[in-house]
Design a protein around this motif. Structure first.
Motif, PDB file in Angstrom:
ATOM      1  N   ALA A   6      15.667  53.182 -96.900  1.00  0.00           N
ATOM      2  CA  ALA A   6      14.439  53.075 -97.689  1.00  0.00           C
ATOM      3  C   ALA A   6      13.803  51.697 -97.511  1.00  0.00           C
ATOM      4  O   ALA A   6      12.578  51.575 -97.374  1.00  0.00           O
ATOM      5  CB  ALA A   6      14.736  53.350 -99.165  1.00  0.00           C
ATOM      6  N   LEU A   7      14.630  50.662 -97.498  1.00  0.00           N
ATOM      7  CA  LEU A   7      14.107  49.314 -97.299  1.00  0.00           C
ATOM      8  C   LEU A   7      13.512  49.156 -95.898  1.00  0.00           C
ATOM      9  O   LEU A   7      12.475  48.510 -95.723  1.00  0.00           O
ATOM     10  CB  LEU A   7      15.208  48.280 -97.532  1.00  0.00           C
ATOM     11  CG  LEU A   7      15.663  48.125 -98.976  1.00  0.00           C
ATOM     12  CD1 LEU A   7      16.940  47.295 -99.050  1.00  0.00           C
ATOM     13  CD2 LEU A   7      14.559  47.508 -99.819  1.00  0.00           C
ATOM     14  N   TYR A   8      14.160  49.751 -94.910  1.00  0.00           N
ATOM     15  CA  TYR A   8      13.643  49.661 -93.547  1.00  0.00           C
ATOM     16  C   TYR A   8      12.310  50.409 -93.432  1.00  0.00           C
ATOM     17  O   TYR A   8      11.387  49.946 -92.763  1.00  0.00           O
ATOM     18  CB  TYR A   8      14.662  50.199 -92.537  1.00  0.00           C
ATOM     19  CG  TYR A   8      14.243  49.945 -91.111  1.00  0.00           C
ATOM     20  CD1 TYR A   8      14.284  48.651 -90.586  1.00  0.00           C
ATOM     21  CD2 TYR A   8      13.778  50.968 -90.312  1.00  0.00           C
ATOM     22  CE1 TYR A   8      13.876  48.399 -89.281  1.00  0.00           C
ATOM     23  CE2 TYR A   8      13.374  50.727 -89.013  1.00  0.00           C
ATOM     24  CZ  TYR A   8      13.417  49.440 -88.503  1.00  0.00           C
ATOM     25  OH  TYR A   8      12.998  49.199 -87.216  1.00  0.00           O
ATOM     26  N   TYR A   9      12.195  51.536 -94.101  1.00  0.00           N
ATOM     27  CA  TYR A   9      10.928  52.278 -94.118  1.00  0.00           C
ATOM     28  C   TYR A   9       9.826  51.408 -94.727  1.00  0.00           C
ATOM     29  O   TYR A   9       8.713  51.341 -94.205  1.00  0.00           O
ATOM     30  CB  TYR A   9      11.090  53.584 -94.902  1.00  0.00           C
ATOM     31  CG  TYR A   9       9.796  54.332 -95.059  1.00  0.00           C
ATOM     32  CD1 TYR A   9       9.265  55.072 -94.005  1.00  0.00           C
ATOM     33  CD2 TYR A   9       9.095  54.308 -96.262  1.00  0.00           C
ATOM     34  CE1 TYR A   9       8.065  55.746 -94.140  1.00  0.00           C
ATOM     35  CE2 TYR A   9       7.899  54.981 -96.407  1.00  0.00           C
ATOM     36  CZ  TYR A   9       7.386  55.696 -95.341  1.00  0.00           C
ATOM     37  OH  TYR A   9       6.189  56.355 -95.484  1.00  0.00           O
ATOM     38  N   GLU A  10      10.131  50.728 -95.824  1.00  0.00           N
ATOM     39  CA  GLU A  10       9.143  49.836 -96.448  1.00  0.00           C
ATOM     40  C   GLU A  10       8.766  48.699 -95.508  1.00  0.00           C
ATOM     41  O   GLU A  10       7.599  48.310 -95.429  1.00  0.00           O
ATOM     42  CB  GLU A  10       9.673  49.268 -97.762  1.00  0.00           C
ATOM     43  CG  GLU A  10       9.641  50.261 -98.891  1.00  0.00           C
ATOM     44  CD  GLU A  10       9.950  49.629-100.237  1.00  0.00           C
ATOM     45  OE1 GLU A  10       9.752  48.409-100.398  1.00  0.00           O
ATOM     46  OE2 GLU A  10      10.382  50.378-101.126  1.00  0.00           O
ATOM     47  N   LEU A  11       9.754  48.165 -94.787  1.00  0.00           N
ATOM     48  CA  LEU A  11       9.468  47.115 -93.818  1.00  0.00           C
ATOM     49  C   LEU A  11       8.471  47.600 -92.780  1.00  0.00           C
ATOM     50  O   LEU A  11       7.508  46.895 -92.445  1.00  0.00           O
ATOM     51  CB  LEU A  11      10.769  46.651 -93.145  1.00  0.00           C
ATOM     52  CG  LEU A  11      10.625  45.712 -91.943  1.00  0.00           C
ATOM     53  CD1 LEU A  11       9.873  44.441 -92.318  1.00  0.00           C
ATOM     54  CD2 LEU A  11      11.988  45.403 -91.359  1.00  0.00           C
ATOM     55  N   GLN A  12       8.664  48.797 -92.269  1.00  0.00           N
ATOM     56  CA  GLN A  12       7.741  49.339 -91.276  1.00  0.00           C
ATOM     57  C   GLN A  12       6.335  49.488 -91.855  1.00  0.00           C
ATOM     58  O   GLN A  12       5.338  49.189 -91.194  1.00  0.00           O
ATOM     59  CB  GLN A  12       8.237  50.694 -90.752  1.00  0.00           C
ATOM     60  CG  GLN A  12       9.592  50.640 -90.076  1.00  0.00           C
ATOM     61  CD  GLN A  12       9.683  49.569 -89.005  1.00  0.00           C
ATOM     62  OE1 GLN A  12       8.782  49.396 -88.199  1.00  0.00           O
ATOM     63  NE2 GLN A  12      10.774  48.837 -89.005  1.00  0.00           N
ATOM     64  N   ARG A  13       6.246  49.933 -93.086  1.00  0.00           N
ATOM     65  CA  ARG A  13       4.935  50.140 -93.728  1.00  0.00           C
ATOM     66  C   ARG A  13       4.189  48.826 -93.940  1.00  0.00           C
ATOM     67  O   ARG A  13       3.011  48.723 -93.625  1.00  0.00           O
ATOM     68  CB  ARG A  13       5.089  50.865 -95.065  1.00  0.00           C
ATOM     69  CG  ARG A  13       5.734  52.244 -94.980  1.00  0.00           C
ATOM     70  CD  ARG A  13       4.874  53.250 -94.289  1.00  0.00           C
ATOM     71  NE  ARG A  13       3.652  53.420 -95.067  1.00  0.00           N
ATOM     72  CZ  ARG A  13       2.550  53.979 -94.605  1.00  0.00           C
ATOM     73  NH1 ARG A  13       2.519  54.446 -93.387  1.00  0.00           N
ATOM     74  NH2 ARG A  13       1.489  54.092 -95.361  1.00  0.00           N
ATOM     75  N   VAL A  14       4.854  47.817 -94.467  1.00  0.00           N
ATOM     76  CA  VAL A  14       4.159  46.545 -94.718  1.00  0.00           C
ATOM     77  C   VAL A  14       3.815  45.850 -93.409  1.00  0.00           C
ATOM     78  O   VAL A  14       2.790  45.160 -93.330  1.00  0.00           O
ATOM     79  CB  VAL A  14       4.932  45.602 -95.676  1.00  0.00           C
ATOM     80  CG1 VAL A  14       5.068  46.231 -97.044  1.00  0.00           C
ATOM     81  CG2 VAL A  14       6.282  45.191 -95.121  1.00  0.00           C
ATOM     82  N   ASP A  15       4.629  46.044 -92.390  1.00  0.00           N
ATOM     83  CA  ASP A  15       4.302  45.468 -91.092  1.00  0.00           C
ATOM     84  C   ASP A  15       3.044  46.116 -90.520  1.00  0.00           C
ATOM     85  O   ASP A  15       2.176  45.432 -89.978  1.00  0.00           O
ATOM     86  CB  ASP A  15       5.478  45.628 -90.127  1.00  0.00           C
ATOM     87  CG  ASP A  15       5.174  45.060 -88.758  1.00  0.00           C
ATOM     88  OD1 ASP A  15       4.798  43.872 -88.676  1.00  0.00           O
ATOM     89  OD2 ASP A  15       5.320  45.793 -87.767  1.00  0.00           O
ATOM     90  N   LEU A  16       2.935  47.424 -90.661  1.00  0.00           N
ATOM     91  CA  LEU A  16       1.726  48.117 -90.188  1.00  0.00           C
ATOM     92  C   LEU A  16       0.473  47.638 -90.916  1.00  0.00           C
ATOM     93  O   LEU A  16      -0.616  47.615 -90.339  1.00  0.00           O
ATOM     94  CB  LEU A  16       1.874  49.633 -90.374  1.00  0.00           C
ATOM     95  CG  LEU A  16       2.779  50.342 -89.382  1.00  0.00           C
ATOM     96  CD1 LEU A  16       2.965  51.799 -89.778  1.00  0.00           C
ATOM     97  CD2 LEU A  16       2.232  50.228 -87.967  1.00  0.00           C
ATOM     98  N   LEU A  17       0.627  47.247 -92.150  1.00  0.00           N
ATOM     99  CA  LEU A  17      -0.505  46.742 -92.928  1.00  0.00           C
ATOM    100  C   LEU A  17      -0.773  45.259 -92.674  1.00  0.00           C
ATOM    101  O   LEU A  17      -1.704  44.691 -93.242  1.00  0.00           O
ATOM    102  CB  LEU A  17      -0.260  46.976 -94.422  1.00  0.00           C
ATOM    103  CG  LEU A  17      -0.179  48.440 -94.855  1.00  0.00           C
ATOM    104  CD1 LEU A  17       0.270  48.542 -96.301  1.00  0.00           C
ATOM    105  CD2 LEU A  17      -1.526  49.122 -94.646  1.00  0.00           C
ATOM    106  N   ALA A  18       0.041  44.636 -91.826  1.00  0.00           N
ATOM    107  CA  ALA A  18      -0.080  43.216 -91.468  1.00  0.00           C
ATOM    108  C   ALA A  18      -0.047  42.324 -92.706  1.00  0.00           C
ATOM    109  O   ALA A  18      -0.858  41.433 -92.874  1.00  0.00           O
ATOM    110  CB  ALA A  18      -1.350  42.977 -90.648  1.00  0.00           C
ATOM    111  N   LEU A  19       0.943  42.576 -93.561  1.00  0.00           N
ATOM    112  CA  LEU A  19       1.145  41.774 -94.767  1.00  0.00           C
ATOM    113  C   LEU A  19       2.289  40.798 -94.492  1.00  0.00           C
ATOM    114  O   LEU A  19       3.457  41.174 -94.585  1.00  0.00           O
ATOM    115  CB  LEU A  19       1.478  42.681 -95.957  1.00  0.00           C
ATOM    116  CG  LEU A  19       0.420  43.724 -96.313  1.00  0.00           C
ATOM    117  CD1 LEU A  19       0.952  44.689 -97.360  1.00  0.00           C
ATOM    118  CD2 LEU A  19      -0.851  43.050 -96.780  1.00  0.00           C
TER     119      LEU A  19
END
Length: 126
Positions: A6-19
């Protein structure tokens, strides 16, 4: 494992948003989750000092992982150290004092370096 995924999924999402701050934070959380799993479930470590390992932050977990040791190479240790340094860097007081501010590119570079170290770490397991 589910928490780490779940944490890795969140990492991928925030990276895609360039945060950048969220990317560094999430990279550190993934590392923290992996270290907790390796030490607690893999090596049976239940305390660090007198503190329950499930209540310990990244720095002490990383130190314990080096002491045990759980890392397959110095390059993996170095990547994990860098994640820890950046995780501490995003503290608001630290960021205010920085001459060069954290960018999305720097955060993504850290994430990619960490992911490469995970691939190397994975090779150590049969």
């Amino acid at each position: 494992l589910p928490a780490c995924q779940a944490l890795y999924y969140e990492l991928q999402r925030v990276d895609l948003l360039a945060l950048p701050f969220a990317t560094v934070w999430a990279t550190g959380d993934v590392l923290e989750s992996i270290l907790l799993g390796v030490l607690y479930h893999g090596r049976g470590v239940t305390t660090i000092g007198t503190t329950d390992i499930r209540q310990v932050e990244l720095g002490p977990l990383l130190k314990e992982a080096k002491d045990v040791p759980v890392f397959p190479s110095k390059s993996v240790v170095s990547a994990c150290d860098l994640v820890h340094i950046f995780r501490n860097r995003i503290h608001p007081g630290n960021e205010m004092r920085q001459k060069y501010k954290l960018t999305a590119r720097a955060a993504r570079t850290l994430k990619i370096l960490f992911e490469h170290s995970l691939l190397e770490w994975r090779k150590a397991f049969p």
